[in-house]
Scaffold this active site. Structure first.
Site: not given
Ligand code: MRU
Length: 334
Positions: A192, A233
């Site tokens: 990401q 999250d």
């Molecule tokens: O697995 P993902 O890509 O959905 O994980 C996302 C994250 O860990 C982000 O840092 C979190 O959701 C915050 S998004 C503003």
């Protein structure tokens, strides 16, 4: 102004960029199919805690609007259950589902139920935009000088209904002359950082470089990092914060190098029912995310592997949690 829209509702359909293909291809998905939307969340075509919540709210509204039978209660319940099974850790998903359920219960006898649900989904989306803006202005307070910032995973516009959380703070700080350089952890296993954070930073013209997750220690040792900001999250009532795997490593490194470590998230990411991090359910992803990179086998498929999507940073390693309300310092008591 929003640069990007992670998710948009247009004439009965959901429009979103398939984030798995970025930054090499910009592919838009347009669908009103509940199963397609649920799979998009599971596959991380739509991802980031707030964006998942907004998407799920629209998905429920669309599912009811398309129902042929008059058994809206059954349609709503089936859609709710399917979406609730997609990803367990980000509480924003469950916040949005519960908000939609309350609206459904209050309005199920109304003739314009579909319209009411759509208005609720739109208001969840609007609320998230407002929260992102307030988080960014509150976050400016942690920049004491023009700084070099390190971040992990992706927390920009594509991850939310608005302009992002941690990355929106960085963007606003940059606009105020307070960012010298951004270090983006590539964020294994799904990249990401090197794909999405890099893509947004590049579009915004913010100076950045990306690095393997394990390079963060060396950058800190070389005195190149002034502060770290990540998203979350799910945040427990005591401030323990679940975020992308590797966030906890960063917090430990910050503690060792005496570098401030901040979490940025909307209050919709705080789960007051969860007393501490040990109660947060951590999503385990398929081993294929480690044994393959974009479908190319890089090691033997049958080798045992361990692939949690998130880790929990204990509250004692967090300098402050930045929300739309303000900059919360320890002891946290949400
Ligand atoms: O697995 P993902 O890509 O959905 O994980 C996302 C994250 O860990 C982000 O840092 C979190 O959701 C915050 S998004 C503003």
């Amino acid at each position: 102004m929003n640069t990007l829209q992670a998710v948009e509702y247009i004439s009965g359909k959901l429009h979103f960029i398939d984030q798995t293909k970025l930054p090499l291809e910009e592919v838009k998905i347009v669908t009103d199919n509940l199963e397609r939307i649920a799979v998009a969340i599971e596959r991380l075509e739509v991802r980031g805690a707030p964006a998942i919540g907004v998407t799920a709210a629209y998905a429920l509204a669309i599912a009811v609007s398309k129902a042929n039978s008059k058994d809206y209660a059954q349609v709503f319940e089936d859609a709710f259950k399917r979406l609730a099974r997609t990803r367990p850790t980000a509480v924003n998903l469950f916040y949005a589902l519960d908000e939609m359920k309350k609206t459904f219960e209050e309005s199920k006898a109304r003739q314009n139920l579909s319209e009411i649900l759509l208005q609720k989904a739109l208001s969840i989306h609007e609320e998230d935009k407002r929260l992102c803006t307030s988080i960014a202005s509150n976050g400016l307070e942690v920049f004491k000088k023009k700084s070099r910032v390190l971040t992990h995973c992706h927390t920009g516009a594509l991850a939310t209904g608005g302009n992002g959380t941690a990355l929106n703070i960085i963007r606003t700080a940059f606009e105020n002359g307070l960012v010298e350089h951004v270090y983006a952890d590539e964020t294994r296993p799904l990249f990401q950082g090197s794909r999405l954070t890099a893509w947004e930073l590049d579009k915004l013209g913010i100076p950045f470089s990306f690095n393997t997750d394990s390079t963060a220690a060396v950058l800190m040792q070389q005195g190149k990092v002034d502060l770290v900001i990540t998203g979350a999250d799910r945040i427990a009532a005591n401030g323990d914060s679940a975020n992308k795997i590797g966030t906890y490593n960063l917090a430990v490194l910050c503690y060792h190098h005496k570098i401030p470590f901040y979490i940025a998230a909307p209050s919709t990411t705080i789960d007051k029912a969860c007393r501490s991090g040990s109660e947060i359910k951590i999503e385990l992803r398929s081993n294929l995310e480690l044994t393959q990179v974009r479908g190319t086998q890089i090691t033997k498929e049958n080798y045992p592997a361990y692939c949690p999507a998130f880790d929990v940073t204990p509250n004692n390693l967090i300098t402050a949690i930045i929300t739309e309300i303000g900059v919360h310092k320890p002891p946290f008591n949400f």
